[in-house]
Design a protein around this motif. Structure first.
Motif, mmCIF file in Angstrom:
data_model
loop_
_atom_site.group_PDB
_atom_site.id
_atom_site.type_symbol
_atom_site.label_atom_id
_atom_site.label_comp_id
_atom_site.label_asym_id
_atom_site.label_seq_id
_atom_site.Cartn_x
_atom_site.Cartn_y
_atom_site.Cartn_z
ATOM 1 N N TYR A 246 23.597 -2.720 53.083
ATOM 2 C CA TYR A 246 24.637 -1.925 53.373
ATOM 3 C C TYR A 246 23.970 -0.374 53.423
ATOM 4 C CZ TYR A 246 26.909 -5.810 51.818
ATOM 5 O OH TYR A 246 27.351 -7.118 51.401
ATOM 6 N N ARG A 247 22.966 -0.210 52.794
ATOM 7 C CA ARG A 247 22.454 1.043 52.690
ATOM 8 C C ARG A 247 21.965 1.718 54.154
ATOM 9 N NH1 ARG A 247 19.110 -0.264 48.505
ATOM 10 N NH2 ARG A 247 20.368 0.308 46.595
ATOM 11 N N PRO A 248 21.671 1.131 55.143
ATOM 12 C CA PRO A 248 21.439 1.756 56.417
ATOM 13 C C PRO A 248 22.549 2.255 57.169
ATOM 14 C CG PRO A 248 20.167 -0.456 56.007
ATOM 15 C CD PRO A 248 20.910 -0.190 55.038
ATOM 16 N N ALA A 249 23.754 1.978 56.523
ATOM 17 C CA ALA A 249 24.898 2.585 57.185
ATOM 18 C C ALA A 249 25.190 3.774 56.836
ATOM 19 C CB ALA A 249 26.348 1.720 56.603
ATOM 20 N N ASN A 250 24.332 4.404 55.871
ATOM 21 C CA ASN A 250 24.397 5.693 55.769
ATOM 22 C C ASN A 250 25.791 6.212 55.263
ATOM 23 O OD1 ASN A 250 21.773 6.514 55.892
ATOM 24 N ND2 ASN A 250 21.865 6.811 58.193
ATOM 25 N N MET A 251 26.522 5.550 54.451
ATOM 26 C CA MET A 251 27.868 5.733 53.743
ATOM 27 C C MET A 251 27.975 5.607 52.328
ATOM 28 S SD MET A 251 29.980 3.508 57.116
ATOM 29 C CE MET A 251 31.394 4.244 56.760
ATOM 30 N N PRO A 252 27.630 6.866 51.721
ATOM 31 C CA PRO A 252 27.229 6.687 50.387
ATOM 32 C C PRO A 252 28.591 6.388 49.706
ATOM 33 C CG PRO A 252 27.002 8.985 51.085
ATOM 34 C CD PRO A 252 27.058 8.122 52.189
ATOM 35 N N ARG A 253 29.602 6.974 50.081
ATOM 36 C CA ARG A 253 30.829 6.691 49.487
ATOM 37 C C ARG A 253 31.341 5.208 49.547
ATOM 38 N NH1 ARG A 253 33.748 11.415 47.992
ATOM 39 N NH2 ARG A 253 32.652 13.073 48.337
ATOM 40 N N LEU A 254 31.186 4.656 50.637
ATOM 41 C CA LEU A 254 31.368 3.267 50.590
ATOM 42 C C LEU A 254 30.839 2.410 49.823
ATOM 43 C CD1 LEU A 254 32.734 0.883 52.112
ATOM 44 C CD2 LEU A 254 31.253 1.108 54.252
ATOM 45 N N LEU A 255 29.231 2.809 50.011
ATOM 46 C CA LEU A 255 28.499 2.009 48.938
ATOM 47 C C LEU A 255 28.877 2.187 47.295
ATOM 48 C CD1 LEU A 255 26.132 0.268 49.135
ATOM 49 C CD2 LEU A 255 24.656 2.092 48.604
ATOM 50 N N GLU A 256 29.032 3.015 47.146
ATOM 51 C CA GLU A 256 29.617 3.468 45.635
ATOM 52 C C GLU A 256 30.969 2.761 45.241
ATOM 53 O OE1 GLU A 256 28.279 4.507 43.316
ATOM 54 O OE2 GLU A 256 29.844 4.523 41.752
ATOM 55 N N HIS A 257 31.812 2.585 46.272
ATOM 56 C CA HIS A 257 32.950 1.877 46.031
ATOM 57 C C HIS A 257 32.434 0.339 45.905
ATOM 58 C CE1 HIS A 257 36.944 3.985 46.225
ATOM 59 N NE2 HIS A 257 35.983 4.941 46.676
ATOM 60 N N ILE A 258 31.872 -0.187 46.797
ATOM 61 C CA ILE A 258 31.370 -1.715 46.880
ATOM 62 C C ILE A 258 30.684 -1.923 45.480
ATOM 63 C CG2 ILE A 258 29.884 -3.230 48.000
ATOM 64 C CD1 ILE A 258 30.281 -1.758 50.577
ATOM 65 N N ARG A 259 29.892 -0.893 45.197
ATOM 66 C CA ARG A 259 29.174 -1.102 43.975
ATOM 67 C C ARG A 259 30.132 -1.360 42.632
ATOM 68 N NH1 ARG A 259 27.577 0.794 39.536
ATOM 69 N NH2 ARG A 259 29.162 2.711 39.703
ATOM 70 N N MET A 260 31.302 -0.450 42.729
ATOM 71 C CA MET A 260 32.201 -0.683 41.700
ATOM 72 C C MET A 260 33.006 -1.811 41.690
ATOM 73 S SD MET A 260 34.170 2.848 40.961
ATOM 74 C CE MET A 260 35.534 2.269 40.873
ATOM 75 N N LEU A 261 33.329 -2.342 42.805
ATOM 76 C CA LEU A 261 33.874 -3.726 43.078
ATOM 77 C C LEU A 261 32.924 -4.769 42.476
ATOM 78 C CD1 LEU A 261 35.773 -3.164 46.386
ATOM 79 C CD2 LEU A 261 36.733 -3.128 44.212
ATOM 80 N N HIS A 262 31.781 -4.731 42.928
ATOM 81 C CA HIS A 262 30.787 -5.706 42.542
ATOM 82 C C HIS A 262 30.680 -5.833 41.077
ATOM 83 C CE1 HIS A 262 27.094 -8.101 42.856
ATOM 84 N NE2 HIS A 262 26.643 -7.718 41.869
ATOM 85 N N SER A 263 30.649 -4.607 40.348
ATOM 86 C CA SER A 263 30.535 -4.666 38.697
ATOM 87 C C SER A 263 31.621 -4.995 38.363
ATOM 88 C CB SER A 263 30.371 -3.087 38.556
ATOM 89 O OG SER A 263 30.965 -2.414 37.591
ATOM 90 N N ASN A 264 32.991 -4.815 38.818
ATOM 91 C CA ASN A 264 34.033 -5.478 38.421
ATOM 92 C C ASN A 264 33.946 -7.098 38.210
ATOM 93 O OD1 ASN A 264 35.524 -2.981 38.102
ATOM 94 N ND2 ASN A 264 36.612 -3.312 40.068
ATOM 95 N N VAL A 265 33.466 -7.652 38.888
ATOM 96 C CA VAL A 265 33.488 -9.152 39.091
ATOM 97 C C VAL A 265 32.109 -9.741 38.537
ATOM 98 C CG1 VAL A 265 35.100 -9.408 40.437
ATOM 99 C CG2 VAL A 265 32.940 -9.262 41.515
ATOM 100 N N ALA A 266 31.129 -8.920 38.295
ATOM 101 C CA ALA A 266 29.762 -9.336 37.958
ATOM 102 C C ALA A 266 29.853 -10.454 36.651
ATOM 103 C CB ALA A 266 28.805 -8.255 37.735
ATOM 104 N N ARG A 267 30.679 -9.882 35.684
ATOM 105 C CA ARG A 267 30.783 -10.673 34.456
ATOM 106 C C ARG A 267 31.107 -12.251 34.797
ATOM 107 N NH1 ARG A 267 35.400 -7.864 31.665
ATOM 108 N NH2 ARG A 267 35.576 -6.992 33.491
#
Lengths: 216, 216
Positions: free
Chosen positions: A137-158
């Motif tokens: 996803y990083r090559p999209a150069n959309m840092p806010r989008l990546l941050e949101h995805i990261r948060m969602l990922h971390s929500n369900v990682a457990r």
DNA sequence: TTGTGTATAATCGTATACGATTATACTAAT
DNA sequence: ATTAGTATAATCGTATACGATTATACACAA
């Protein structure tokens, strides 16, 4: 002069609590008492409170008025909801990223997949899995989008970790990872996007179903 | 016994700051000094800091290590990014919502549109606009999704208000709102979804373009 | 002038202290 | 035995206080 950006105490506490939640050391609904945490870290409550506020907005902690904080618990349907959101955002990300991917991106992504082949600890695997996805996803150069995805990922990682320790999903996931990466290599947005969507939807359904058994 | 859930001081401060940022009273890059805000509200810094942490994770404020907080500034490309994320998430929401919409949903949505016909204050219009959109998504019964969308909306609300005060976009927007609502009424997911996406994409492009002039 | 160093002020980050709220244990009444 | 009420303890939320960091003003040298 001291360290230019030494992490603030609140950040350190948040980082530690986050890790303990994601790794499963702190279990859902477990109370997080300010004094206790502060004493454990040898600091006062003030930065502890800020850390909890931070984790609250990340969705890892729930704070009740005058009753303190507990580790957030996701129901099966909430996990499913997060996976639907991830599918919507991550397909957007990969669509925007594919045209900007370079050879070195492919090399590093392939490297991650190979490391994951030999990684059997669920927590480590989950972290590598996120790194692999983030790389797409990083090559999209959309840092806010990546941050949101990261948060969602971390929500369900457990719950992913919990699932992986009970069910062998590695081979299946790796097969899908290799397929998606190959479609990225050939610039095939039209097929990579639905493959990624299927990858996430399938994982979401499996994990939600797995959780439902516990709930019942 | 006192009020069962009286808002905490930190919440009150966050609410107030949020409103002042969204309404444009506090402008991008404007410093938010803890002592100053605390004195203004007649409280101490502690709840003020928590409010700022909260607003940081909402994307309305940026905090620099030992240098305090400022109102977040979005570049044209960042606003565009938020609109892309909104399009991805809001199309998901409406897709899930349409099958669950009831007659009273349609009545209330239509009522909002009519109120907006007579609303010329940009800030009020923006709030009603959010209420209308939220009404279309609520039947999806996906509270986390709705909350994320709300945050994204609030990220760009300032710029929408700014745009609306300079350009007359009301009629165009209202026409699209009525069209989307009509497609929802007939349960036409296949057409409502792309219409909503177009509605958002168009708005995002216009506002981003508008901002670019200021940046240049 | 321009730059560099230092003293001062402004601001931040956190520890301590304390009142307010909620949970717990115990007593007394039905 | 169950419930209601009260005292006590545990915990939270915020004010105050203070050391740490950063910004500002000014003197002085190049």
């Amino acid at each position: 002069m001291t360290d230019l950006d030494a992490p603030t105490t609140a950040e350190l506490i948040a980082k530690r609590l986050r890790y303990d939640i994601l790794s499963g050391k702190l279990k859902p609904l477990q109370p997080l008492r300010q004094d206790e945490i502060a004493a454990q870290m040898g600091v006062s409550k003030i930065p502890t409170r800020e850390a909890l506020v931070q984790l609250k907005t990340e969705g890892l902690v729930v704070i009740h008025q005058n009753r303190g904080a507990v580790v957030a618990e996701f129901s099966a349907s909430e996990v499913a909801e997060v996976y639907e959101m991830r599918a919507a955002l991550e397909t957007l990300a990969i669509r925007r990223a594919i045209p900007n991917m370079t050879k070195s991106d492919f090399v590093r992504a392939e490297g991650l997949i190979e490391i994951m082949d030999d990684t059997h600890d669920a927590l480590n695997w989950s972290e590598l899995n996120w790194e692999f996805h983030a790389m797409l996803y990083r090559p999209a150069n959309m840092p806010r989008l990546l941050e949101h995805i990261r948060m969602l990922h971390s929500n369900v990682a457990r719950y992913v970790v919990h699932y992986l320790t009970s069910v062998d999903y590695h081979a299946e996931a790796q097969r899908q990872h290799r397929l998606i990466l190959q479609l990225c290599r050939t610039g095939n947005i039209a097929q990579a996007t639905p493959q990624l969507e299927a990858h996430l939807t399938q994982a979401g359904k499996k994990i939600a179903q797995f959780l439902k058994k516990d709930e019942g």
